[in-house]
Write a protein that holds these residues in place. Structure first.
Motif, short mmCIF file in Angstrom:
data_model
loop_
_atom_site.label_atom_id
_atom_site.label_comp_id
_atom_site.label_asym_id
_atom_site.label_seq_id
_atom_site.Cartn_x
_atom_site.Cartn_y
_atom_site.Cartn_z
N SER A 41 40.87 28.99 31.95
CA SER A 41 40.60 29.96 30.88
C SER A 41 39.59 31.03 31.28
N ILE A 42 38.98 30.87 32.45
CA ILE A 42 37.91 31.79 32.86
C ILE A 42 38.50 33.13 33.31
N ASN A 43 37.97 34.20 32.74
CA ASN A 43 38.34 35.55 33.16
C ASN A 43 37.29 36.14 34.09
N ALA A 44 36.04 35.82 33.81
CA ALA A 44 34.94 36.35 34.61
C ALA A 44 33.77 35.37 34.59
N MET A 45 32.95 35.50 35.63
CA MET A 45 31.71 34.72 35.72
C MET A 45 30.57 35.69 35.94
N ALA A 46 29.40 35.32 35.46
CA ALA A 46 28.26 36.22 35.57
C ALA A 46 26.97 35.44 35.77
N TRP A 47 25.96 36.17 36.21
CA TRP A 47 24.60 35.64 36.28
C TRP A 47 23.70 36.48 35.39
N PHE A 48 22.88 35.79 34.64
CA PHE A 48 21.83 36.41 33.85
C PHE A 48 20.50 35.80 34.30
N ARG A 49 19.41 36.43 33.89
CA ARG A 49 18.11 35.84 34.16
C ARG A 49 17.17 36.11 33.00
N GLN A 50 16.19 35.24 32.89
CA GLN A 50 15.17 35.41 31.86
C GLN A 50 13.80 35.10 32.45
N ARG A 67 16.56 37.77 27.98
CA ARG A 67 17.56 37.48 29.02
C ARG A 67 18.26 38.79 29.39
N GLU A 68 18.51 38.99 30.68
CA GLU A 68 19.14 40.23 31.12
C GLU A 68 20.29 39.95 32.08
N PHE A 69 21.25 40.84 32.06
CA PHE A 69 22.42 40.75 32.94
C PHE A 69 22.01 41.05 34.37
N VAL A 70 22.55 40.28 35.30
CA VAL A 70 22.29 40.49 36.72
C VAL A 70 23.55 40.95 37.45
N ALA A 71 24.61 40.17 37.35
CA ALA A 71 25.83 40.49 38.08
C ALA A 71 27.00 39.73 37.48
N ALA A 72 28.21 40.23 37.73
CA ALA A 72 29.42 39.57 37.24
C ALA A 72 30.55 39.79 38.22
N ILE A 73 31.52 38.89 38.15
CA ILE A 73 32.70 39.00 39.00
C ILE A 73 33.92 38.53 38.23
N ARG A 74 34.99 39.27 38.36
CA ARG A 74 36.24 38.84 37.72
C ARG A 74 36.88 37.72 38.55
N TRP A 75 37.38 36.70 37.85
CA TRP A 75 37.95 35.56 38.56
C TRP A 75 39.23 35.95 39.30
N SER A 76 40.01 36.83 38.69
CA SER A 76 41.21 37.31 39.34
C SER A 76 40.97 38.74 39.81
N TYR A 81 20.68 32.01 34.87
CA TYR A 81 21.71 31.32 34.13
C TYR A 81 23.09 31.75 34.61
N CYS A 82 23.96 30.78 34.75
CA CYS A 82 25.36 31.05 35.01
C CYS A 82 26.08 31.22 33.68
N ASN A 83 27.04 32.12 33.67
CA ASN A 83 27.75 32.45 32.42
C ASN A 83 29.21 32.69 32.74
N GLY A 84 30.09 32.31 31.87
CA GLY A 84 31.50 32.56 32.14
C GLY A 84 32.35 32.31 30.91
N GLY A 85 33.60 32.74 31.01
CA GLY A 85 34.49 32.52 29.90
C GLY A 85 35.70 33.41 29.95
N PRO A 86 36.50 33.36 28.89
CA PRO A 86 37.77 34.10 28.88
C PRO A 86 37.65 35.56 28.47
N GLY A 87 36.53 36.00 28.01
CA GLY A 87 36.43 37.34 27.46
C GLY A 87 36.16 38.43 28.48
N GLU A 88 35.86 39.63 27.97
CA GLU A 88 35.60 40.79 28.81
C GLU A 88 34.14 41.25 28.71
N SER A 89 33.39 40.72 27.77
CA SER A 89 32.05 41.22 27.50
C SER A 89 31.02 40.57 28.40
#
Length: 121
Positions: A30-39, A45-54, A95-103
């Motif tokens: 179900s994962i569309n993208a994975m990201a890293w955040f930090r606090q 908490r702030e966005f660091v980086a993201a990558i699309r799984w496909s 923090y690692c973050n991921g899921g099916p969405g685009e945001s």
């Protein structure tokens, strides 16, 4: 449900490097993208980086200035964050973050518990 487990945090001197890893399990299809955040202490908490799984498109926070690199290993369901030229201001829980969405800039559905990175001056 997707479970995310981070590893690789620790103490490093300024100018050094660390590589964080995040292993995903469960409904990883179900994962569309994975990201890293930090606090950082006392900060939001702030966005660091993201990558699309496909496809593997990558997105970075402007403040990184090329110091960090996100990558993935689809076979291992793992995303990495290579952090170079670390500065004391990079000290934070990552923090690692991921899921099916685009945001992915604001955070996707699933979160890891975080791993502490401490950069000494």
């Amino acid at each position: 449900q997707v479970q995310l487990v981070e590893s690789g945090g620790g103490l490093v001197q300024a100018g050094g490097s660390l590589r964080l890893a995040c292993a995903a399990s469960g409904r990883t299809s179900s994962i569309n993208a994975m990201a890293w955040f930090r606090q950082a202490p006392g900060k939001a908490r702030e966005f660091v980086a993201a990558i699309r799984w496909s496809g593997g498109s990558k997105y970075y926070a402007d403040f990184l200035k090329g110091r960090f690199t996100i990558s993935r290993d689809n076979a291992k369901n793992t995303v990495y964050l290579q952090m170079n030229s670390l500065k004391p201001e990079d000290t934070a829980v990552y923090y690692c973050n991921g899921g099916p969405g685009e945001s992915f800039y604001s955070g996707l559905e699933y979160w890891g518990k975080g791993t502490l990175v401490t950069v000494s001056s």
